[in-house]
Design an enzyme around this catalytic site. Sequence first.
Site, PDB file in Angstrom:
ATOM      1  CG  ASP A   1       5.776   3.746   0.791  1.00  0.00           C
ATOM      2  OD1 ASP A   1       6.091   4.374   1.827  1.00  0.00           O
ATOM      3  OD2 ASP A   1       4.601   3.581   0.420  1.00  0.00           O
TER       4      ASP A   1
ATOM      5  CE  LYS B   1       1.238   4.761   8.430  1.00  0.00           C
ATOM      6  NZ  LYS B   1       1.274   4.023   7.181  1.00  0.00           N
TER       7      LYS B   1
ATOM      8  CE1 TYR C   1      -3.617   2.604   0.690  1.00  0.00           C
ATOM      9  CE2 TYR C   1      -2.346   3.242   2.618  1.00  0.00           C
ATOM     10  CZ  TYR C   1      -3.376   3.475   1.731  1.00  0.00           C
ATOM     11  OH  TYR C   1      -4.178   4.586   1.903  1.00  0.00           O
TER      12      TYR C   1
HETATM   13  C1  LIG Z   1       0.559   4.557   5.867  1.00  0.00           C
HETATM   14  C2  LIG Z   1       1.283   4.354   4.602  1.00  0.00           C
HETATM   15  C3  LIG Z   1       1.154   5.234   3.519  1.00  0.00           C
HETATM   16  C4  LIG Z   1       0.150   6.354   3.516  1.00  0.00           C
HETATM   17  O1  LIG Z   1       0.402   7.290   4.479  1.00  0.00           O
HETATM   18  P1  LIG Z   1      -0.809   8.298   4.904  1.00  0.00           P
HETATM   19  O2  LIG Z   1      -0.156   9.233   5.852  1.00  0.00           O
HETATM   20  O3  LIG Z   1      -1.854   7.423   5.505  1.00  0.00           O
HETATM   21  O4  LIG Z   1      -1.281   8.945   3.664  1.00  0.00           O
HETATM   22  C5  LIG Z   1       1.945   5.035   2.421  1.00  0.00           C
HETATM   23  N1  LIG Z   1       2.811   4.015   2.359  1.00  0.00           N
HETATM   24  C6  LIG Z   1       2.964   3.145   3.366  1.00  0.00           C
HETATM   25  C7  LIG Z   1       3.959   2.046   3.253  1.00  0.00           C
HETATM   26  C8  LIG Z   1       2.196   3.265   4.513  1.00  0.00           C
HETATM   27  O5  LIG Z   1       2.300   2.366   5.492  1.00  0.00           O
END
Ligand SMILES: *Cc1c(COP(=O)(O)O)cnc(C)c1O
Length: 431
Positions: A242, A270, A147
Amino acid sequence: MSKLKHTKSLALFKKAKRIIPGGVNSPVRAFRAVGGNPIFIQSAKGPKIYDVDGNGYIDYVLSWGPMILGHSHPAVIKALQKACERGTSYGAPTPLETELAVMIRKIYPSMEIVRMVNSGTEATMSAIRVARGFTKRDKVIKFEGCYHGHADGLLVKAGSGAATFGVPDSPGVPRDYAKNTITLPYNDLAAFKRIVEKDGKHIACVIIEPVVGNSGCILPRPGYLEGIRKLTTKHDIVLIFDEVMTGFRVSFGGAQKAFRIKPDMTCLGKVIGGGLPVGAYGGRSDIMKMVSPEGPVYQAGTLSGNPLAMTAGIETLRILSRPETYKQLMAKSAALEEALKDAARRAGIKTKFYRAGTMFCTYFTDKEIYNFTDAKSSDTAVFAKYFSGMLDRGVNLAPSQFEAGFMSLAHSGADINKTARAAYETFKEIK
Ligand SMILES: *Cc1c(COP(=O)(O)O)cnc(C)c1O
């Protein structure tokens, strides 16, 4: 049915559902994957969150990862209170943005230039735009069960939220966007090689969760990330890690440090916001020079680099930088792993437990998990019972099989023991 009283939560949920889609502002919060109704939170402190009915829970969701110091860390709160008094947003540069960017680059040296944004979604979406602008190519490779936020074109086989609801592709995403997204199984280097050898000159970038935290917790096979790095270099494809989740969680320096791979670009989020809305993307300076106003690729934000968010991030990274912090975090995470595995063994229930630093997941299957298809072999009905049993016993886990759990610095040995007892009783009940 739950043994705890949830009267006030239920009333608030009913009210919320009349005005907010499904009563929540992010889908998985609605508990649909596990049944029942979400608990509404009143406050949080250290390892615990408290709901509006007065129940307390040891929290392994930690706002989906950010609260690595535990909730309401006194140093972060104090710094925020002081920052508030100086104003909450200016829409102009501040010293705080440079300070946080420099801290990030020191810990993630591959991020030579860093741009702050407001969420992980914004970070990945922008990184991909920059990679496309840099390479003058359109196609993007992503992996099943990874994701990367909810931008159009990335909502293809996107793990957790989507997996939970069985709609891997969202309506509203034009086919023209999604057609430039190539989706491959994670941990399958041969499949990756076939595609890049055939179509490499049309592929702008590869975006990957180096450890997949959005299908639970899936580790890369030995040599997999190295293979991707080699092939992307060979075909001049921008490799984007990511690390919105894995950053500061797999290790202090993220997955890139743990696996010794240097990506071309990295997305963070995060943890770097310490509980406030932040994202960041960065990478090789020749690529990042494409970003406006230095270069032609446009990307902007009214609240980007917000002083409160920068303050929470700086304070959090400062504490994480202390040498003893990660020793403690890793020791606590290892202790939880042992305790949960032991509880499953004693209760005689088949689970597969995976952990990468402070991220973990328990799957209810006897199959090893290497990709999203494997993750889906977990018995989600059993997971739902596990989730409710734990919640009833005062332990808050993410309400979906396809989400990772997180450890914080605030969790104590007693919290871990209590979690293990709850798990043992719940496993027994399930059996
Ligand atoms: C949480 C997450 C996102 C999205 O971040 P948001 O702050 O919720 O938009 C993107 N990539 C990864 C791997 C994530 O865990």
